[in-house]
Design a protein around this motif. Sequence first.
Motif, PDB file in Angstrom:
ATOM      1  N   PHE A  38       0.848  -1.192   0.000  1.00 23.04           N
ATOM      2  CA  PHE A  38       0.000   0.000   0.000  1.00 23.04           C
ATOM      3  C   PHE A  38       0.881   1.239   0.000  1.00 23.04           C
ATOM      4  O   PHE A  38       1.962   1.255   0.619  1.00 23.04           O
ATOM      5  CB  PHE A  38      -0.908   0.012   1.226  1.00 23.04           C
ATOM      6  CG  PHE A  38      -1.852  -1.153   1.288  1.00 23.04           C
ATOM      7  CD1 PHE A  38      -2.986  -1.193   0.485  1.00 23.04           C
ATOM      8  CD2 PHE A  38      -1.612  -2.217   2.141  1.00 23.04           C
ATOM      9  CE1 PHE A  38      -3.861  -2.272   0.531  1.00 23.04           C
ATOM     10  CE2 PHE A  38      -2.472  -3.297   2.205  1.00 23.04           C
ATOM     11  CZ  PHE A  38      -3.599  -3.332   1.389  1.00 23.04           C
ATOM     12  N   ARG A  39       0.404   2.274  -0.680  1.00 22.69           N
ATOM     13  CA  ARG A  39       1.114   3.548  -0.731  1.00 22.69           C
ATOM     14  C   ARG A  39       0.174   4.654  -0.265  1.00 22.69           C
ATOM     15  O   ARG A  39      -0.916   4.810  -0.814  1.00 22.69           O
ATOM     16  CB  ARG A  39       1.585   3.870  -2.151  1.00 22.69           C
ATOM     17  CG  ARG A  39       2.766   3.070  -2.632  1.00 22.69           C
ATOM     18  CD  ARG A  39       3.211   3.490  -4.023  1.00 22.69           C
ATOM     19  NE  ARG A  39       4.447   2.838  -4.378  1.00 22.69           N
ATOM     20  CZ  ARG A  39       5.657   3.328  -4.121  1.00 22.69           C
ATOM     21  NH1 ARG A  39       5.759   4.527  -3.536  1.00 22.69           N
ATOM     22  NH2 ARG A  39       6.737   2.680  -4.449  1.00 22.69           N
ATOM     23  N   LEU A  40       0.604   5.389   0.738  1.00 21.71           N
ATOM     24  CA  LEU A  40      -0.183   6.509   1.237  1.00 21.71           C
ATOM     25  C   LEU A  40       0.676   7.764   1.239  1.00 21.71           C
ATOM     26  O   LEU A  40       1.834   7.735   1.672  1.00 21.71           O
ATOM     27  CB  LEU A  40      -0.677   6.233   2.663  1.00 21.71           C
ATOM     28  CG  LEU A  40      -1.631   5.052   2.837  1.00 21.71           C
ATOM     29  CD1 LEU A  40      -1.995   4.883   4.309  1.00 21.71           C
ATOM     30  CD2 LEU A  40      -2.892   5.227   1.996  1.00 21.71           C
ATOM     31  N   ARG A  41       0.120   8.859   0.746  1.00 16.06           N
ATOM     32  CA  ARG A  41       0.851  10.120   0.730  1.00 16.06           C
ATOM     33  C   ARG A  41       0.823  10.739   2.123  1.00 16.06           C
ATOM     34  O   ARG A  41      -0.196  10.684   2.826  1.00 16.06           O
ATOM     35  CB  ARG A  41       0.266  11.053  -0.327  1.00 16.06           C
ATOM     36  CG  ARG A  41       0.338  10.435  -1.715  1.00 16.06           C
ATOM     37  CD  ARG A  41       0.378  11.454  -2.812  1.00 16.06           C
ATOM     38  NE  ARG A  41      -0.909  12.016  -3.163  1.00 16.06           N
ATOM     39  CZ  ARG A  41      -1.826  11.406  -3.911  1.00 16.06           C
ATOM     40  NH1 ARG A  41      -1.627  10.152  -4.315  1.00 16.06           N
ATOM     41  NH2 ARG A  41      -2.953  12.016  -4.236  1.00 16.06           N
ATOM     42  N   ALA A  42       1.926  11.350   2.504  1.00 15.30           N
ATOM     43  CA  ALA A  42       2.100  11.853   3.865  1.00 15.30           C
ATOM     44  C   ALA A  42       2.575  13.294   3.865  1.00 15.30           C
ATOM     45  O   ALA A  42       3.324  13.721   2.978  1.00 15.30           O
ATOM     46  CB  ALA A  42       3.101  10.984   4.629  1.00 15.30           C
ATOM     47  N   ALA A  43       2.139  14.033   4.869  1.00 13.26           N
ATOM     48  CA  ALA A  43       2.697  15.347   5.156  1.00 13.26           C
ATOM     49  C   ALA A  43       3.821  15.171   6.170  1.00 13.26           C
ATOM     50  O   ALA A  43       3.891  14.158   6.871  1.00 13.26           O
ATOM     51  CB  ALA A  43       1.615  16.278   5.699  1.00 13.26           C
ATOM     52  N   GLN A  44       4.707  16.170   6.252  1.00 13.21           N
ATOM     53  CA  GLN A  44       5.830  16.080   7.178  1.00 13.21           C
ATOM     54  C   GLN A  44       6.015  17.422   7.864  1.00 13.21           C
ATOM     55  O   GLN A  44       6.008  18.468   7.216  1.00 13.21           O
ATOM     56  CB  GLN A  44       7.111  15.687   6.437  1.00 13.21           C
ATOM     57  CG  GLN A  44       8.285  15.355   7.348  1.00 13.21           C
ATOM     58  CD  GLN A  44       9.428  14.705   6.585  1.00 13.21           C
ATOM     59  OE1 GLN A  44       9.672  15.023   5.426  1.00 13.21           O
ATOM     60  NE2 GLN A  44      10.127  13.771   7.223  1.00 13.21           N
ATOM     61  N   ASP A  45       6.152  17.384   9.212  1.00  9.48           N
ATOM     62  CA  ASP A  45       6.310  18.642   9.937  1.00  9.48           C
ATOM     63  C   ASP A  45       7.773  19.039  10.029  1.00  9.48           C
ATOM     64  O   ASP A  45       8.667  18.336   9.530  1.00  9.48           O
ATOM     65  CB  ASP A  45       5.645  18.583  11.314  1.00  9.48           C
ATOM     66  CG  ASP A  45       6.318  17.615  12.282  1.00  9.48           C
ATOM     67  OD1 ASP A  45       7.482  17.213  12.048  1.00  9.48           O
ATOM     68  OD2 ASP A  45       5.682  17.279  13.299  1.00  9.48           O
ATOM     69  N   ALA A  46       8.035  20.160  10.692  1.00 11.91           N
ATOM     70  CA  ALA A  46       9.394  20.705  10.743  1.00 11.91           C
ATOM     71  C   ALA A  46      10.357  19.773  11.464  1.00 11.91           C
ATOM     72  O   ALA A  46      11.564  19.785  11.196  1.00 11.91           O
ATOM     73  CB  ALA A  46       9.370  22.075  11.410  1.00 11.91           C
ATOM     74  N   ALA A  47       9.834  18.952  12.386  1.00 10.61           N
ATOM     75  CA  ALA A  47      10.689  18.024  13.118  1.00 10.61           C
ATOM     76  C   ALA A  47      10.868  16.702  12.383  1.00 10.61           C
ATOM     77  O   ALA A  47      11.621  15.827  12.841  1.00 10.61           O
ATOM     78  CB  ALA A  47      10.102  17.762  14.503  1.00 10.61           C
ATOM     79  N   GLY A  48      10.193  16.539  11.239  1.00 11.13           N
ATOM     80  CA  GLY A  48      10.348  15.327  10.442  1.00 11.13           C
ATOM     81  C   GLY A  48       9.274  14.288  10.648  1.00 11.13           C
ATOM     82  O   GLY A  48       9.243  13.278   9.933  1.00 11.13           O
ATOM     83  N   ALA A  49       8.357  14.494  11.630  1.00 14.58           N
ATOM     84  CA  ALA A  49       7.286  13.531  11.865  1.00 14.58           C
ATOM     85  C   ALA A  49       6.325  13.523  10.680  1.00 14.58           C
ATOM     86  O   ALA A  49       6.095  14.550  10.040  1.00 14.58           O
ATOM     87  CB  ALA A  49       6.543  13.881  13.149  1.00 14.58           C
TER      88      ALA A  49
END
Length: 281
Positions: free
Chosen positions: A186-197
């Motif tokens: 499965f492939r899910l698109r992700a956002a990433q915050d300034a700390a890398g999470a």
Amino acid sequence: MNSRTPEERWRRFRDARDAALAEEHGWLSLTSFQWLGGEPAPVDGVPGLWSSAGDTARLTAGAPDGLTDLADGGPVEGTITATLDDEESLLWVGHGGEDGRRVVVELARRAGRYALRTRDASSPALTGFTGVPTFDYRPDLVVEGRFEPYAEPLLEPIATAHPDVPGTHGTAGEVVFSLPGDHRRFRLRAAQDAAGALSITFHDATNGVSTADWRKLTTRRPRPDGSVALDFNRAINYPSAFTAYGTCPAPVGGNVVDAAIEAGERTPAGVPAALQASASG
């Protein structure tokens, strides 16, 4: 050294999650969402005259209206203004109750427009809250994945829980994983915050059956080799799973797991059937 088991850590996470939802003027206290017009006018459930023009929102009220300016604790007498950037919110004034703050009025700017949301500490959704229903802890649904970052973040249009509020998803890359007993990738698109999470908003086959229409999972920063742990026991509902007055983001197109992920938060108890069917983010 942390001697707690993964399930014990999950239970601590659940306790903190329920405590946050039970805050006096948190998401469970929302009781209305109303757009502001260009001319000073009353709004339902709140004293005073409210309007917006350009980048500025205005409130005109007198001492008899009993409104408290939350910035300085004093009464609202005359006209006060506020300016927000898009997607910002401000807990602006309060009224009612012994301390004048039973109801807190939130000013929000969404899609370039100003709106009010009322947060009432006596809301039945809040006073009757006993915790979010969850699936039992599933150690097998803590799975290893791999983050594949994009060369540049991609801004993608998305829907939100409110039909009049469009949204944008900042996609930093894709998380690739498999589920236990299922060899599909499965492939899910992700956002990433300034700390890398990473933050992943997704649909799965439990939606509308035992869970809200979509849920969110956050992860720690991926390891240097791109590997990342996906703990679906920590999949949570957006505020709009609990209230009809949220403007939370829906999944970006294609973020669908064609399998039942029976872990994490279930459909909140006491949510009207119409909201269960139509709002979850």
